[in-house]
Motif scaffolding. Sequence first.
Motif, PDB file in Angstrom:
ATOM      1  N   ARG A 281      16.979   6.495 -20.628  1.00  0.00           N
ATOM      2  CA  ARG A 281      17.223   7.947 -20.648  1.00  0.00           C
ATOM      3  C   ARG A 281      18.368   8.273 -19.724  1.00  0.00           C
ATOM      4  O   ARG A 281      18.478   7.718 -18.622  1.00  0.00           O
ATOM      5  CB  ARG A 281      15.955   8.685 -20.234  1.00  0.00           C
ATOM      6  CG  ARG A 281      16.101  10.194 -20.297  1.00  0.00           C
ATOM      7  CD  ARG A 281      14.773  10.880 -20.393  1.00  0.00           C
ATOM      8  NE  ARG A 281      14.031  10.856 -19.140  1.00  0.00           N
ATOM      9  CZ  ARG A 281      13.419  11.921 -18.635  1.00  0.00           C
ATOM     10  NH1 ARG A 281      13.501  13.081 -19.230  1.00  0.00           N
ATOM     11  NH2 ARG A 281      12.735  11.804 -17.519  1.00  0.00           N
TER      12      ARG A 281
ATOM     13  N   PRO B 153      19.234  18.972 -19.688  1.00  0.00           N
ATOM     14  CA  PRO B 153      19.272  18.233 -20.963  1.00  0.00           C
ATOM     15  C   PRO B 153      19.335  16.735 -20.702  1.00  0.00           C
ATOM     16  O   PRO B 153      19.840  16.300 -19.658  1.00  0.00           O
ATOM     17  CB  PRO B 153      20.559  18.730 -21.620  1.00  0.00           C
ATOM     18  CG  PRO B 153      21.034  19.879 -20.812  1.00  0.00           C
ATOM     19  CD  PRO B 153      20.473  19.728 -19.453  1.00  0.00           C
ATOM     20  N   TYR B 154      18.817  16.004 -21.641  1.00  0.00           N
ATOM     21  CA  TYR B 154      18.913  14.553 -21.508  1.00  0.00           C
ATOM     22  C   TYR B 154      19.020  13.908 -22.885  1.00  0.00           C
ATOM     23  O   TYR B 154      18.749  14.530 -23.905  1.00  0.00           O
ATOM     24  CB  TYR B 154      17.708  13.989 -20.740  1.00  0.00           C
ATOM     25  CG  TYR B 154      16.377  14.179 -21.440  1.00  0.00           C
ATOM     26  CD1 TYR B 154      15.547  15.246 -21.088  1.00  0.00           C
ATOM     27  CD2 TYR B 154      15.934  13.313 -22.437  1.00  0.00           C
ATOM     28  CE1 TYR B 154      14.327  15.433 -21.713  1.00  0.00           C
ATOM     29  CE2 TYR B 154      14.721  13.503 -23.060  1.00  0.00           C
ATOM     30  CZ  TYR B 154      13.920  14.560 -22.694  1.00  0.00           C
ATOM     31  OH  TYR B 154      12.714  14.747 -23.317  1.00  0.00           O
ATOM     32  N   PHE B 155      19.413  12.651 -22.877  1.00  0.00           N
ATOM     33  CA  PHE B 155      19.501  11.850 -24.094  1.00  0.00           C
ATOM     34  C   PHE B 155      18.685  10.585 -23.883  1.00  0.00           C
ATOM     35  O   PHE B 155      18.705  10.007 -22.792  1.00  0.00           O
ATOM     36  CB  PHE B 155      20.950  11.484 -24.417  1.00  0.00           C
ATOM     37  CG  PHE B 155      21.820  12.699 -24.618  1.00  0.00           C
ATOM     38  CD1 PHE B 155      22.624  13.163 -23.578  1.00  0.00           C
ATOM     39  CD2 PHE B 155      21.811  13.392 -25.819  1.00  0.00           C
ATOM     40  CE1 PHE B 155      23.414  14.295 -23.748  1.00  0.00           C
ATOM     41  CE2 PHE B 155      22.593  14.533 -25.982  1.00  0.00           C
ATOM     42  CZ  PHE B 155      23.391  14.985 -24.943  1.00  0.00           C
TER      43      PHE B 155
ATOM     44  N   ALA C 131      17.211  13.801 -28.133  1.00  0.00           N
ATOM     45  CA  ALA C 131      17.852  14.724 -27.193  1.00  0.00           C
ATOM     46  C   ALA C 131      16.821  15.768 -26.822  1.00  0.00           C
ATOM     47  O   ALA C 131      16.082  16.257 -27.684  1.00  0.00           O
ATOM     48  CB  ALA C 131      19.068  15.377 -27.820  1.00  0.00           C
TER      49      ALA C 131
ATOM     50  N   GLU D  12      11.602  17.137 -26.653  1.00  0.00           N
ATOM     51  CA  GLU D  12      12.779  16.491 -27.237  1.00  0.00           C
ATOM     52  C   GLU D  12      12.634  16.351 -28.742  1.00  0.00           C
ATOM     53  O   GLU D  12      11.532  16.306 -29.279  1.00  0.00           O
ATOM     54  CB  GLU D  12      13.002  15.113 -26.612  1.00  0.00           C
ATOM     55  CG  GLU D  12      11.926  14.098 -26.945  1.00  0.00           C
ATOM     56  CD  GLU D  12      12.082  12.811 -26.163  1.00  0.00           C
ATOM     57  OE1 GLU D  12      12.191  12.861 -24.931  1.00  0.00           O
ATOM     58  OE2 GLU D  12      12.055  11.757 -26.808  1.00  0.00           O
TER      59      GLU D  12
ATOM     60  N   CYS E 268      16.753   7.594 -31.353  1.00  0.00           N
ATOM     61  CA  CYS E 268      17.479   8.324 -30.323  1.00  0.00           C
ATOM     62  C   CYS E 268      16.870   9.720 -30.244  1.00  0.00           C
ATOM     63  O   CYS E 268      16.257  10.183 -31.204  1.00  0.00           O
ATOM     64  CB  CYS E 268      18.966   8.431 -30.665  1.00  0.00           C
ATOM     65  SG  CYS E 268      19.783   6.842 -30.719  1.00  0.00           S
TER      66      CYS E 268
END
Lengths: 209, 247
Positions: B135, B146-148, B196, B209, B194
Amino acid sequence: MKKTLILCMAACLFAACEDNLERSIWISDPDDFNLPKYTEWGYNTFGAKMDGSYFLSCWRENPCSMEWHANDSTLEFTMNGCQTLNDYMVFDGYITKKDYMSLTIIFPCDSVIDNYKKLYLLDGKTIDLTDTTVKVLVTLESHNYWTEPITDIRSGELCFKRIQNLYVDGKFEESIVSGTFDIRYVKDGEKTRMSDGRFDIGINQSFFW
Amino acid sequence: MKRPIFLAVMLLCMMPRSFAIEPVWAINVSAGFDFVGATQRNFDFIRAFRSNETISGARDKTIGTYHLSIMPECYLTDKFSLSTGLRVTSAGSHFNSDYSFFYFKAKEEGLNTYYFRINSIQQENVYVGVPLEFRFTLRGDGRPSPYFRCGTTFNFRCTTKSTINYTKRYHDPTASIDSKDIPTADNFTLPVYCAAGCQFGHHNSFSVEITFPYLVLAGSMSGMHFSDGLGGGLRMTYQFLKTKSEN
């Protein structure tokens, strides 16, 4: 009136949503896409090569029928289909250019097969079409639908490779008749050959006389 | 000679403070659902639905999965973390035809062949898996961030339950198909995905997410389908027991 019309339409729609055993299901032969694959599911198809054309079931529901002749203990097996014409194309058994054609084979039986439930007696049986007790008839649209006997058969056989008594949800529904055929004959001075013939049909009360 | 050494020492001293932080640990509990595109398999015990549709009629289907995880997360830097743990996934699928029923060949005994009219076959496969996720969080200072995420899960099948829905109108209750005759899903599957999302909070936090894309690289989560399409999903995570950074 409006209610009746709506109910009728609903019934028709429901009927259209039923998977009917009498439908023709064409599975192309991977070696020749113009022929149906040999199957034993009762897909109601047949086909054979014919000297540059094909004799096919062409999308009919139950393209074959059988009839028992009690007077001479013979069984009549009829394949109703069509012969492809020049520049034809075949899409899942539907043919763009064709003429009506049927082939009837009448052969003697040792046992009495007077209803569709007794067709299992044909399991594994091979009929020699050159036998004098066997009759072969052809009907062609190009000959004004005249049914003509073929008298000069050089070779041929009709083979009932497998007969199945089909039970659906515990109830006897139909006999699945699957096999192969080929024939070489001379008619009006013209040599004709049907080869690689195969059939896979379901015979129930409606198609056995 | 002295100048390069002096420059190297200067560069080391200028390295970002974040690389000097001791790893921070947290525990995540998450729940979510994903769907993946699927194609119905061909079987030699199902009568073809229509001409040349192979056998069973390949149709655009989906396999729906629900999962529950407990995953320790290790923050290698204040923005970048790695997590693994344990995940239980339930994958559900539905096999049917375009008509109101299809024919299932139950058995062949000598000259007799037995079909049943079936509305549909439902199957649930439960997997226990080990997820491995990376992450990247844009802000690590406690503000909504926010994160990915990207990751995979090594799934191992535990149980399978198949339910055959007979056509009530025709079904003879004294006869039935053994559900053991229905193929089970693959024992091992490897989905990759994946995502977000956004994290709210710092020491105890909540995140939501969206997963996309989601695809299964190995195996299929249904015995009746190939998991060969793209998918996506939604996940919610609660994070707690986060150790504080010592710097």
